[in-house]
Motif scaffolding. Structure first.
Motif, PDB file in Angstrom:
ATOM      1  N   UNK A  34       0.714  -1.227   0.015  1.00  0.00           N
ATOM      2  CA  UNK A  34       0.137   0.070  -0.105  1.00  0.00           C
ATOM      3  C   UNK A  34       0.828   1.340   0.166  1.00  0.00           C
ATOM      4  N   UNK A  35       2.188   1.152   0.424  1.00  0.00           N
ATOM      5  CA  UNK A  35       2.814   2.235   0.419  1.00  0.00           C
ATOM      6  C   UNK A  35       3.654   2.398  -0.818  1.00  0.00           C
ATOM      7  N   UNK A  36       2.741   2.783  -1.877  1.00  0.00           N
ATOM      8  CA  UNK A  36       3.515   3.002  -3.105  1.00  0.00           C
ATOM      9  C   UNK A  36       3.147   4.184  -3.933  1.00  0.00           C
ATOM     10  N   UNK A  37       3.751   4.732  -4.863  1.00  0.00           N
ATOM     11  CA  UNK A  37       3.463   6.006  -5.485  1.00  0.00           C
ATOM     12  C   UNK A  37       3.711   5.561  -6.908  1.00  0.00           C
ATOM     13  N   UNK A  38       2.971   5.934  -7.808  1.00  0.00           N
ATOM     14  CA  UNK A  38       2.812   5.820  -9.199  1.00  0.00           C
ATOM     15  C   UNK A  38       3.233   6.978 -10.218  1.00  0.00           C
ATOM     16  N   UNK A  39       4.463   7.199 -10.230  1.00  0.00           N
ATOM     17  CA  UNK A  39       4.830   8.502 -10.766  1.00  0.00           C
ATOM     18  C   UNK A  39       4.504   8.693 -12.437  1.00  0.00           C
ATOM     19  N   UNK A  40       3.957   7.568 -13.127  1.00  0.00           N
ATOM     20  CA  UNK A  40       3.267   7.705 -14.568  1.00  0.00           C
ATOM     21  C   UNK A  40       2.091   8.272 -14.335  1.00  0.00           C
ATOM     22  N   UNK A  41       1.392   8.241 -13.051  1.00  0.00           N
ATOM     23  CA  UNK A  41      -0.014   8.820 -12.841  1.00  0.00           C
ATOM     24  C   UNK A  41      -0.113   9.767 -11.970  1.00  0.00           C
ATOM     25  N   UNK A  42       0.964  10.425 -11.503  1.00  0.00           N
ATOM     26  CA  UNK A  42       1.032  11.080 -10.334  1.00  0.00           C
ATOM     27  C   UNK A  42       2.280  11.769 -10.164  1.00  0.00           C
ATOM     28  N   UNK A  43       2.522  12.889  -9.283  1.00  0.00           N
ATOM     29  CA  UNK A  43       3.663  13.505  -9.063  1.00  0.00           C
ATOM     30  C   UNK A  43       3.845  12.784  -7.639  1.00  0.00           C
ATOM     31  N   UNK A  44       4.955  12.251  -7.637  1.00  0.00           N
ATOM     32  CA  UNK A  44       5.293  11.544  -6.028  1.00  0.00           C
ATOM     33  C   UNK A  44       6.192  12.553  -5.279  1.00  0.00           C
ATOM     34  N   UNK A  45       5.675  12.959  -4.164  1.00  0.00           N
ATOM     35  CA  UNK A  45       6.464  14.057  -3.275  1.00  0.00           C
ATOM     36  C   UNK A  45       6.845  13.436  -1.969  1.00  0.00           C
ATOM     37  N   UNK A  46       7.872  13.742  -1.644  1.00  0.00           N
ATOM     38  CA  UNK A  46       8.499  13.348  -0.204  1.00  0.00           C
ATOM     39  C   UNK A  46       9.573  14.309   0.424  1.00  0.00           C
ATOM     40  N   UNK A  47       9.560  14.502   1.710  1.00  0.00           N
ATOM     41  CA  UNK A  47      10.505  15.320   2.218  1.00  0.00           C
ATOM     42  C   UNK A  47      12.065  14.773   2.486  1.00  0.00           C
ATOM     43  N   UNK A  48      12.657  15.465   2.458  1.00  0.00           N
ATOM     44  CA  UNK A  48      14.348  15.129   2.591  1.00  0.00           C
ATOM     45  C   UNK A  48      14.812  16.086   3.553  1.00  0.00           C
ATOM     46  N   UNK A  49      16.198  15.865   4.062  1.00  0.00           N
ATOM     47  CA  UNK A  49      16.557  16.897   4.950  1.00  0.00           C
ATOM     48  C   UNK A  49      16.801  18.198   4.100  1.00  0.00           C
ATOM     49  N   UNK A  50      17.223  18.110   2.877  1.00  0.00           N
ATOM     50  CA  UNK A  50      17.541  19.183   1.815  1.00  0.00           C
ATOM     51  C   UNK A  50      16.114  19.957   1.497  1.00  0.00           C
ATOM     52  N   UNK A  51      14.900  19.575   1.599  1.00  0.00           N
ATOM     53  CA  UNK A  51      13.854  20.008   1.290  1.00  0.00           C
ATOM     54  C   UNK A  51      12.841  18.946   0.540  1.00  0.00           C
ATOM     55  N   UNK A  52      11.854  19.391  -0.111  1.00  0.00           N
ATOM     56  CA  UNK A  52      11.002  18.787  -1.106  1.00  0.00           C
ATOM     57  C   UNK A  52      11.688  17.945  -2.118  1.00  0.00           C
ATOM     58  N   UNK A  53      11.375  16.602  -2.148  1.00  0.00           N
ATOM     59  CA  UNK A  53      11.649  15.863  -3.401  1.00  0.00           C
ATOM     60  C   UNK A  53      10.557  15.656  -4.186  1.00  0.00           C
ATOM     61  N   UNK A  54      10.529  15.306  -5.477  1.00  0.00           N
ATOM     62  CA  UNK A  54       9.545  14.856  -6.399  1.00  0.00           C
ATOM     63  C   UNK A  54      10.229  14.123  -7.404  1.00  0.00           C
ATOM     64  N   UNK A  55       9.293  13.081  -7.979  1.00  0.00           N
ATOM     65  CA  UNK A  55       9.370  11.944  -9.014  1.00  0.00           C
ATOM     66  C   UNK A  55       8.268  12.136 -10.100  1.00  0.00           C
ATOM     67  N   UNK A  56       8.315  12.388 -11.284  1.00  0.00           N
ATOM     68  CA  UNK A  56       6.995  12.144 -11.934  1.00  0.00           C
ATOM     69  C   UNK A  56       7.518  11.545 -13.405  1.00  0.00           C
ATOM     70  N   UNK A  57       6.698  10.762 -14.108  1.00  0.00           N
ATOM     71  CA  UNK A  57       6.898  10.370 -15.463  1.00  0.00           C
ATOM     72  C   UNK A  57       6.204  10.650 -16.549  1.00  0.00           C
ATOM     73  N   UNK A  58       6.477  10.608 -17.878  1.00  0.00           N
ATOM     74  CA  UNK A  58       5.631  10.934 -18.823  1.00  0.00           C
ATOM     75  C   UNK A  58       5.880   9.959 -19.930  1.00  0.00           C
ATOM     76  N   UNK A  59       4.882   9.487 -20.608  1.00  0.00           N
ATOM     77  CA  UNK A  59       5.223   8.389 -21.788  1.00  0.00           C
ATOM     78  C   UNK A  59       5.479   9.308 -22.971  1.00  0.00           C
ATOM     79  N   UNK A  60       6.567   8.976 -23.628  1.00  0.00           N
ATOM     80  CA  UNK A  60       7.055   9.536 -24.873  1.00  0.00           C
ATOM     81  C   UNK A  60       6.685   8.530 -26.099  1.00  0.00           C
ATOM     82  N   UNK A  61       6.956   9.027 -27.368  1.00  0.00           N
ATOM     83  CA  UNK A  61       6.808   8.215 -28.596  1.00  0.00           C
ATOM     84  C   UNK A  61       7.422   6.728 -28.352  1.00  0.00           C
TER      85      UNK A  61
END
Length: 146
Positions: A34-61
């Motif tokens: 249940x502890x999952x994020x799907x970067x192809x469907x949503x922007x995954x965000x989390x906190x690090x010591x340096x600030x907010x981090x994020x991961x996202x994917x897009x489909x290309x040709x």
């Protein structure tokens, strides 16, 4: 002597437990499904010591994907390790390209095709410093889009 060994083991366990809890980040292998994020469907965000981090994917040709990551204080050797989540198919290391924006990285790739599961293959993305995984509060997973 046995009592002394037991006490040393308990103290070491307590120390390691507080060190692990203090990091605030769990190893992705220890997470529940249940502890999952799907970067192809949503922007995954989390906190690090340096600030907010994020991961996202897009489909290309052509079945390629683009993964973009924002990671403050990222290590110089930031990489992606692509592995099968629904089935083991080996490990595929990918090197990020640093963008002109500080802390932003990207990589484009075509996930390997799985003849057993086809487009239903679920892949896991692990961010790493070289071959050492970075702690994440969730698993990053996606399904092939061919």
């Amino acid at each position: 002597m046995v009592v002394g060994l037991v006490l040393v083991a308990l103290m070491a366990t307590a120390f390691m437990s507080t060190q692990w809890q203090g990091s605030g980040v769990q190893a992705s292998e220890d997470l529940e499904p249940a502890d999952t994020c799907r970067p192809l469907q949503e922007t995954c965000r989390w906190q690090t010591r340096g600030g907010e981090a994020a991961a996202e994917m897009t489909a290309l040709d052509g079945g390629e994907l683009s993964l973009r990551v924002t990671l403050p204080d990222a290590p110089d050797n930031l990489m992606v390790l692509l592995t099968g989540d629904s089935m083991y198919m080996g490990e595929y290391p990918l090197k990020f390209e640093k963008t002109d924006d500080a802390g932003r990285y990207r990589v484009s790739f075509a996930p390997p095709y799985c003849s057993a599961s086809g487009d239903d293959m679920v892949w896991r993305v692990t961010l790493s410093a070289g071959r050492e995984p970075l702690g994440m509060p969730f698993r990053l997973i996606f399904e092939s889009t061919k």
